[in-house]
Design a protein around this motif. Structure first.
Motif, PDB file in Angstrom:
ATOM      1  N   VAL A 268       4.932  -0.948   3.838  1.00  0.00           N
ATOM      2  CA  VAL A 268       4.210   0.084   3.339  1.00  0.00           C
ATOM      3  C   VAL A 268       4.878   1.096   2.779  1.00  0.00           C
ATOM      4  O   VAL A 268       6.229   1.342   2.973  1.00  0.00           O
ATOM      5  CB  VAL A 268       3.242   0.604   4.550  1.00  0.00           C
ATOM      6  CG1 VAL A 268       4.167   1.044   5.633  1.00  0.00           C
ATOM      7  CG2 VAL A 268       2.525   1.588   4.183  1.00  0.00           C
TER       8      VAL A 268
ATOM      9  N   SER B 118       0.873  -1.302   0.045  1.00  0.00           N
ATOM     10  CA  SER B 118       0.063  -0.005  -0.153  1.00  0.00           C
ATOM     11  C   SER B 118       0.916   1.178  -0.233  1.00  0.00           C
ATOM     12  O   SER B 118       2.001   1.162   0.348  1.00  0.00           O
ATOM     13  CB  SER B 118      -0.879  -0.095   1.232  1.00  0.00           C
ATOM     14  OG  SER B 118      -1.847  -1.149   1.171  1.00  0.00           O
TER      15      SER B 118
ATOM     16  N   ALA C 177      -2.301  -1.136   6.015  1.00  0.00           N
ATOM     17  CA  ALA C 177      -1.406  -0.166   5.748  1.00  0.00           C
ATOM     18  C   ALA C 177      -1.320   0.877   7.098  1.00  0.00           C
ATOM     19  O   ALA C 177      -0.181   1.160   7.284  1.00  0.00           O
ATOM     20  CB  ALA C 177      -2.164   0.678   4.546  1.00  0.00           C
TER      21      ALA C 177
ATOM     22  N   ASP D 176      -3.189  10.911   3.454  1.00  0.00           N
ATOM     23  CA  ASP D 176      -3.710   9.846   3.993  1.00  0.00           C
ATOM     24  C   ASP D 176      -3.597   9.711   5.461  1.00  0.00           C
ATOM     25  O   ASP D 176      -4.289   8.928   6.426  1.00  0.00           O
ATOM     26  CB  ASP D 176      -3.162   8.604   3.394  1.00  0.00           C
ATOM     27  CG  ASP D 176      -3.380   8.445   2.064  1.00  0.00           C
ATOM     28  OD1 ASP D 176      -4.491   8.412   1.608  1.00  0.00           O
ATOM     29  OD2 ASP D 176      -2.225   8.345   1.388  1.00  0.00           O
TER      30      ASP D 176
ATOM     31  N   ASP E 274      -8.267   0.023   4.549  1.00  0.00           N
ATOM     32  CA  ASP E 274      -7.071  -0.593   4.408  1.00  0.00           C
ATOM     33  C   ASP E 274      -6.161  -0.588   5.721  1.00  0.00           C
ATOM     34  O   ASP E 274      -5.160   0.181   6.083  1.00  0.00           O
ATOM     35  CB  ASP E 274      -5.900   0.121   3.333  1.00  0.00           C
ATOM     36  CG  ASP E 274      -4.695  -0.400   2.964  1.00  0.00           C
ATOM     37  OD1 ASP E 274      -4.227  -1.590   3.518  1.00  0.00           O
ATOM     38  OD2 ASP E 274      -4.001  -0.146   2.271  1.00  0.00           O
TER      39      ASP E 274
END
Length: 348
Positions: free
Chosen positions: A33, A4, A228, A56, A225
């Protein structure tokens, strides 16, 4: 299946070191990651990018996470706080003129002495001093307000509080645009080293060992996710453990000087990490989960100063603090497989 990819933002401060170290020494890659760090010059920019999906995850002010969750300032997003990045790390610096008005003192400056100086200024017909904090919903604002109020001052009347991004505080003080500020390190040490002002106290003198920044992820990412999010948090915990070892401090100073603070003397960065006499002590907490009581503390401060919508709920604030995700990450970071960090180039 490819790893990810996450975009994580940070503001140039000493307590962003766990993210910088995790990136530079390959802890993110080792956790599985891919991460691109994005340096943001102001908290408002970082908040908006996290809320609107341009980031993110982020190195975030604790009260900012509460504010986002509760819609303070009109922007509402449920972020997930998966780690606290450290304790303390903020300083209050006054201009030489304002410090001289107080008279001789040894840090930490007593709030009552500061209040007496401001009263004398007012009697001489001078306006309230302009003091900067780094964002309205920040530990800096709330702890400075707590300190001022403890001396009998009204933060909304007896001083003029303004917002200045951390990297601009030392220059604003030197140019006379402000007469003092409360900001994260190394900007206090930098201002003192530049001769712009005098260190008065740390926020750790107001709330000893208070939790400071957190690692937070955008709304819904932990559901989409979780792997991640846990991997990135595990990498940050590993970096915090590396930072907590005094033997790694010179390397940490060199990394931060190169990647984060090219215009700041390494001695100021070292002072910020070491908690030298002119700098507040910062501590990285690799083995401490994010505690929902911290959210309650910031919620109460925000309520005290009328910074929350009337319907805001402490329960909603506490729900952001995800000790469950931290626990998964800590178990992963504690994996026995040996890992030798290697310096890596940042992702574009």
């Amino acid at each position: 299946m490819s790893a990810s990819f996450l975009r994580i933002g940070y503001v140039p401060l000493t307590d962003a070191a766990p993210l910088v170290v995790a990136d530079a020494l390959g802890f993110f890659a080792a956790a599985g990651v891919r991460v691109a760090l994005s340096q943001e010059r102001a908290w408002a920019t970082l908040r908006d990018k996290l809320a609107l999906g341009a980031l993110d995850g982020a190195h975030l002010l604790g009260p900012m996470a509460v504010g986002l969750a509760l819609g303070a300032g009109g922007l509402r997003r449920r972020v997930d706080v998966t780690a606290r990045l450290g304790r303390n790390g903020n300083g209050v610096v006054l201009s030489h003129a304002l410090a001289a008005a107080v008279g001789r003192f040894t840090p930490p400056l007593a709030a009552a002495a500061f209040a007496a100086a401001l009263q004398a200024r007012a009697e001489d017909g001078m306006p309230p001093p302009t003091l900067a904090v780094v964002f309205p919903y920040s530990s800096h604002n709330y702890l400075l307000r707590q300190w001022l109020a403890s001396g009998g001052l009204d933060p909304d009347h007896d001083v003029r509080l303004v917002v200045v991004p951390p990297p601009q505080t030392a220059r604003a003080l030197a140019e006379g645009a402000i007469e003092g500020f409360c900001a994260g390190e190394p900007w206090g040490s930098h201002a003192v080293a530049q001769g712009a002002g005098r260190f008065a106290l740390s926020t750790g003198d107001i709330w000893p060992d208070h939790p400071e920044k957190v690692l937070a992820f955008a709304e819904g990412l932990a559901e989409r996710d979780a792997g991640a999010v846990v991997a990135a948090t595990a990498a940050v915990i590993a970096a915090q453990r590396w930072l907590a070892d005094p033997a790694n401090r010179p390397a940490a100073v060199a990394l931060l000087a190169e990647r984060v603070f090219p215009g700041v003397a390494p001695a100021s960065i070292a002072a910020a990490l070491a908690g030298a006499p002119a700098a507040p002590t910062i501590a990285f907490d690799p083995d401490t989960p994010p505690c929902a009581e911290t959210a309650t503390r910031w919620f109460d401060a925000m309520r005290r100063w009328d910074h929350l919508p009337a319907a805001a709920s402490a329960h909603d604030a506490r729900a952001c603090w995800r000790a469950d995700l931290w626990q998964r990450a800590a178990e992963r970071a504690a994996a026995p497989a040996p890992f030798t960090p290697t310096v890596q180039e940042p992702l574009a």
